[in-house]
Design a protein around this motif. Sequence first.
Motif, PDB file in Angstrom:
ATOM      1  N   THR A   1       0.831  -1.209   0.000  1.00 44.70           N
ATOM      2  CA  THR A   1       0.000   0.000   0.000  1.00 44.70           C
ATOM      3  C   THR A   1       0.862   1.254   0.000  1.00 44.70           C
ATOM      4  O   THR A   1       0.611   2.192  -0.768  1.00 44.70           O
ATOM      5  CB  THR A   1      -0.933   0.002   1.223  1.00 44.70           C
ATOM      6  N   LEU A   2       1.881   1.285   0.869  1.00 46.01           N
ATOM      7  CA  LEU A   2       2.732   2.475   0.962  1.00 46.01           C
ATOM      8  C   LEU A   2       3.512   2.717  -0.322  1.00 46.01           C
ATOM      9  O   LEU A   2       3.720   3.869  -0.723  1.00 46.01           O
ATOM     10  CB  LEU A   2       3.699   2.329   2.139  1.00 46.01           C
ATOM     11  N   LYS A   3       3.950   1.640  -0.984  1.00 45.41           N
ATOM     12  CA  LYS A   3       4.676   1.794  -2.251  1.00 45.41           C
ATOM     13  C   LYS A   3       3.787   2.451  -3.296  1.00 45.41           C
ATOM     14  O   LYS A   3       4.194   3.408  -3.971  1.00 45.41           O
ATOM     15  CB  LYS A   3       5.152   0.433  -2.746  1.00 45.41           C
ATOM     16  N   PHE A   4       2.592   1.959  -3.414  1.00 47.23           N
ATOM     17  CA  PHE A   4       1.646   2.491  -4.396  1.00 47.23           C
ATOM     18  C   PHE A   4       1.252   3.931  -4.055  1.00 47.23           C
ATOM     19  O   PHE A   4       1.230   4.816  -4.915  1.00 47.23           O
ATOM     20  CB  PHE A   4       0.432   1.555  -4.464  1.00 47.23           C
ATOM     21  N   VAL A   5       0.974   4.197  -2.775  1.00 47.34           N
ATOM     22  CA  VAL A   5       0.572   5.534  -2.362  1.00 47.34           C
ATOM     23  C   VAL A   5       1.710   6.536  -2.553  1.00 47.34           C
ATOM     24  O   VAL A   5       1.491   7.674  -2.977  1.00 47.34           O
ATOM     25  CB  VAL A   5       0.094   5.524  -0.889  1.00 47.34           C
ATOM     26  N   SER A   6       2.946   6.135  -2.252  1.00 45.20           N
ATOM     27  CA  SER A   6       4.096   7.031  -2.408  1.00 45.20           C
ATOM     28  C   SER A   6       4.272   7.468  -3.860  1.00 45.20           C
ATOM     29  O   SER A   6       4.505   8.655  -4.138  1.00 45.20           O
ATOM     30  CB  SER A   6       5.373   6.340  -1.911  1.00 45.20           C
ATOM     31  N   VAL A   7       4.165   6.514  -4.772  1.00 44.13           N
ATOM     32  CA  VAL A   7       4.287   6.845  -6.196  1.00 44.13           C
ATOM     33  C   VAL A   7       3.161   7.791  -6.617  1.00 44.13           C
ATOM     34  O   VAL A   7       3.389   8.758  -7.355  1.00 44.13           O
ATOM     35  CB  VAL A   7       4.263   5.572  -7.063  1.00 44.13           C
ATOM     36  N   CYS A   8       1.957   7.542  -6.122  1.00 48.60           N
ATOM     37  CA  CYS A   8       0.811   8.390  -6.468  1.00 48.60           C
ATOM     38  C   CYS A   8       0.988   9.805  -5.935  1.00 48.60           C
ATOM     39  O   CYS A   8       0.640  10.777  -6.609  1.00 48.60           O
ATOM     40  CB  CYS A   8      -0.480   7.793  -5.915  1.00 48.60           C
ATOM     41  N   ILE A   9       1.508   9.919  -4.717  1.00 42.78           N
ATOM     42  CA  ILE A   9       1.719  11.240  -4.120  1.00 42.78           C
ATOM     43  C   ILE A   9       2.725  12.044  -4.932  1.00 42.78           C
ATOM     44  O   ILE A   9       2.519  13.225  -5.230  1.00 42.78           O
ATOM     45  CB  ILE A   9       2.190  11.095  -2.662  1.00 42.78           C
ATOM     46  N   ILE A  10       3.833  11.396  -5.313  1.00 43.97           N
ATOM     47  CA  ILE A  10       4.862  12.090  -6.092  1.00 43.97           C
ATOM     48  C   ILE A  10       4.308  12.510  -7.451  1.00 43.97           C
ATOM     49  O   ILE A  10       4.479  13.660  -7.888  1.00 43.97           O
ATOM     50  CB  ILE A  10       6.100  11.192  -6.264  1.00 43.97           C
ATOM     51  N   ALA A  11       3.635  11.566  -8.127  1.00 46.51           N
ATOM     52  CA  ALA A  11       3.068  11.871  -9.442  1.00 46.51           C
ATOM     53  C   ALA A  11       2.012  12.961  -9.339  1.00 46.51           C
ATOM     54  O   ALA A  11       1.974  13.897 -10.165  1.00 46.51           O
ATOM     55  CB  ALA A  11       2.468  10.611 -10.056  1.00 46.51           C
ATOM     56  N   GLY A  12       1.151  12.873  -8.335  1.00 46.47           N
ATOM     57  CA  GLY A  12       0.104  13.869  -8.167  1.00 46.47           C
ATOM     58  C   GLY A  12       0.654  15.247  -7.845  1.00 46.47           C
ATOM     59  O   GLY A  12       0.141  16.256  -8.335  1.00 46.47           O
ATOM     60  N   PHE A  13       1.717  15.294  -7.040  1.00 43.09           N
ATOM     61  CA  PHE A  13       2.295  16.590  -6.675  1.00 43.09           C
ATOM     62  C   PHE A  13       2.965  17.252  -7.882  1.00 43.09           C
ATOM     63  O   PHE A  13       2.783  18.452  -8.115  1.00 43.09           O
ATOM     64  CB  PHE A  13       3.314  16.405  -5.552  1.00 43.09           C
ATOM     65  N   ILE A  14       3.733  16.470  -8.633  1.00 42.06           N
ATOM     66  CA  ILE A  14       4.422  17.040  -9.805  1.00 42.06           C
ATOM     67  C   ILE A  14       3.417  17.521 -10.845  1.00 42.06           C
ATOM     68  O   ILE A  14       3.489  18.668 -11.332  1.00 42.06           O
ATOM     69  CB  ILE A  14       5.377  16.002 -10.424  1.00 42.06           C
ATOM     70  N   LEU A  15       2.463  16.663 -11.205  1.00 43.99           N
ATOM     71  CA  LEU A  15       1.465  17.038 -12.201  1.00 43.99           C
ATOM     72  C   LEU A  15       0.574  18.159 -11.682  1.00 43.99           C
ATOM     73  O   LEU A  15       0.206  19.074 -12.427  1.00 43.99           O
ATOM     74  CB  LEU A  15       0.627  15.816 -12.578  1.00 43.99           C
TER      75      LEU A  15
ATOM     76  N   VAL B   1      -1.826   3.501 -10.009  1.00 47.22           N
ATOM     77  CA  VAL B   1      -0.968   4.684  -9.995  1.00 47.22           C
ATOM     78  C   VAL B   1      -1.517   5.753 -10.934  1.00 47.22           C
ATOM     79  O   VAL B   1      -1.566   6.939 -10.591  1.00 47.22           O
ATOM     80  CB  VAL B   1       0.477   4.307 -10.378  1.00 47.22           C
ATOM     81  N   LEU B   2      -1.942   5.348 -12.127  1.00 44.61           N
ATOM     82  CA  LEU B   2      -2.483   6.310 -13.087  1.00 44.61           C
ATOM     83  C   LEU B   2      -3.763   6.947 -12.558  1.00 44.61           C
ATOM     84  O   LEU B   2      -3.909   8.179 -12.581  1.00 44.61           O
ATOM     85  CB  LEU B   2      -2.760   5.619 -14.429  1.00 44.61           C
ATOM     86  N   ALA B   3      -4.686   6.129 -12.084  1.00 45.46           N
ATOM     87  CA  ALA B   3      -5.975   6.650 -11.623  1.00 45.46           C
ATOM     88  C   ALA B   3      -5.797   7.572 -10.415  1.00 45.46           C
ATOM     89  O   ALA B   3      -6.302   8.702 -10.399  1.00 45.46           O
ATOM     90  CB  ALA B   3      -6.916   5.504 -11.282  1.00 45.46           C
ATOM     91  N   PHE B   4      -5.064   7.112  -9.411  1.00 47.22           N
ATOM     92  CA  PHE B   4      -4.902   7.905  -8.191  1.00 47.22           C
ATOM     93  C   PHE B   4      -3.994   9.111  -8.421  1.00 47.22           C
ATOM     94  O   PHE B   4      -4.226  10.178  -7.867  1.00 47.22           O
ATOM     95  CB  PHE B   4      -4.356   7.031  -7.066  1.00 47.22           C
ATOM     96  N   GLY B   5      -2.949   8.931  -9.226  1.00 52.99           N
ATOM     97  CA  GLY B   5      -2.046  10.044  -9.506  1.00 52.99           C
ATOM     98  C   GLY B   5      -2.736  11.156 -10.279  1.00 52.99           C
ATOM     99  O   GLY B   5      -2.615  12.337  -9.942  1.00 52.99           O
ATOM    100  N   LEU B   6      -3.495  10.789 -11.322  1.00 54.46           N
ATOM    101  CA  LEU B   6      -4.207  11.783 -12.123  1.00 54.46           C
ATOM    102  C   LEU B   6      -5.301  12.459 -11.314  1.00 54.46           C
ATOM    103  O   LEU B   6      -5.525  13.669 -11.422  1.00 54.46           O
ATOM    104  CB  LEU B   6      -4.809  11.113 -13.361  1.00 54.46           C
ATOM    105  N   ASN B   7      -6.001  11.676 -10.486  1.00 53.38           N
ATOM    106  CA  ASN B   7      -7.064  12.247  -9.658  1.00 53.38           C
ATOM    107  C   ASN B   7      -6.497  13.185  -8.597  1.00 53.38           C
ATOM    108  O   ASN B   7      -7.015  14.293  -8.383  1.00 53.38           O
ATOM    109  CB  ASN B   7      -7.854  11.115  -8.997  1.00 53.38           C
TER     110      ASN B   7
END
Length: 219
Positions: free
Chosen positions: A22-36, A93-99
């Motif tokens: 869970t933390l691995k997936f959430v960490s990637v999403c947080i980074i992607a979401g913050f940059i985008l 990652v795509l869904a959570f990062g984009l959202n």
Amino acid sequence: MNLDFSQIVPYIPFMLEGIWVTLKFVSVCIIAGFILGTLLALCKITNNPFFKWFANAYTSIFRGTPLILQLMIIYFAVPQLTGYDISPFLSAVLAFGLNSAAYVSEIIRAGILAVDKGQTEAAQALGVPYKLMMRNIILPQALKNILPALMNEFITLTKESAIVSVIGYLDLMRRAQIVGADTFHNFEPLLFAGVIYWVMVYVLTSAGKVVERRMRLSD
């Protein structure tokens, strides 16, 4: 009450592995979401009408539709439309990062607009290029103001990550469901998972307070 927590004891290591998944997936999403989200926020305050329209349309779409719908569309539509067998991890990652980017962009935009306009005018008077001004002057001040809101978004993202269980991603929630199906006792593993989620959120909240306190002391 038909409760027997001893039933899930052999499954505890299996469920604990879900924390790191869970933390691995959430960490990637947080980074992607913050940059985008940062890029979208800059597009929203630019004078370019196309970039501003695109960023606003993006935010409207991702904030106006359910996250689970976005996740299902990516997971099921990509193979149908492209023939590419997308993995549950990449779909999540795509869904959570984009959202997340849509919400983060609004937070950062508000933070940038809250910075005293005199800072921008002073930088322009000194001939500071726009990119350097944003990177070294405006954004650092904006981040100090919006840190609590950003931490709240990341905490929400951590809790909502349980949604990925619907596409078979072996996160903490999915593992709790598997244990429940194996033992025919659903309450115990779900309660155990709930405690773990609470601990993760508590740690994130505490870390956010520490970072916020240090940033204030550095002023």
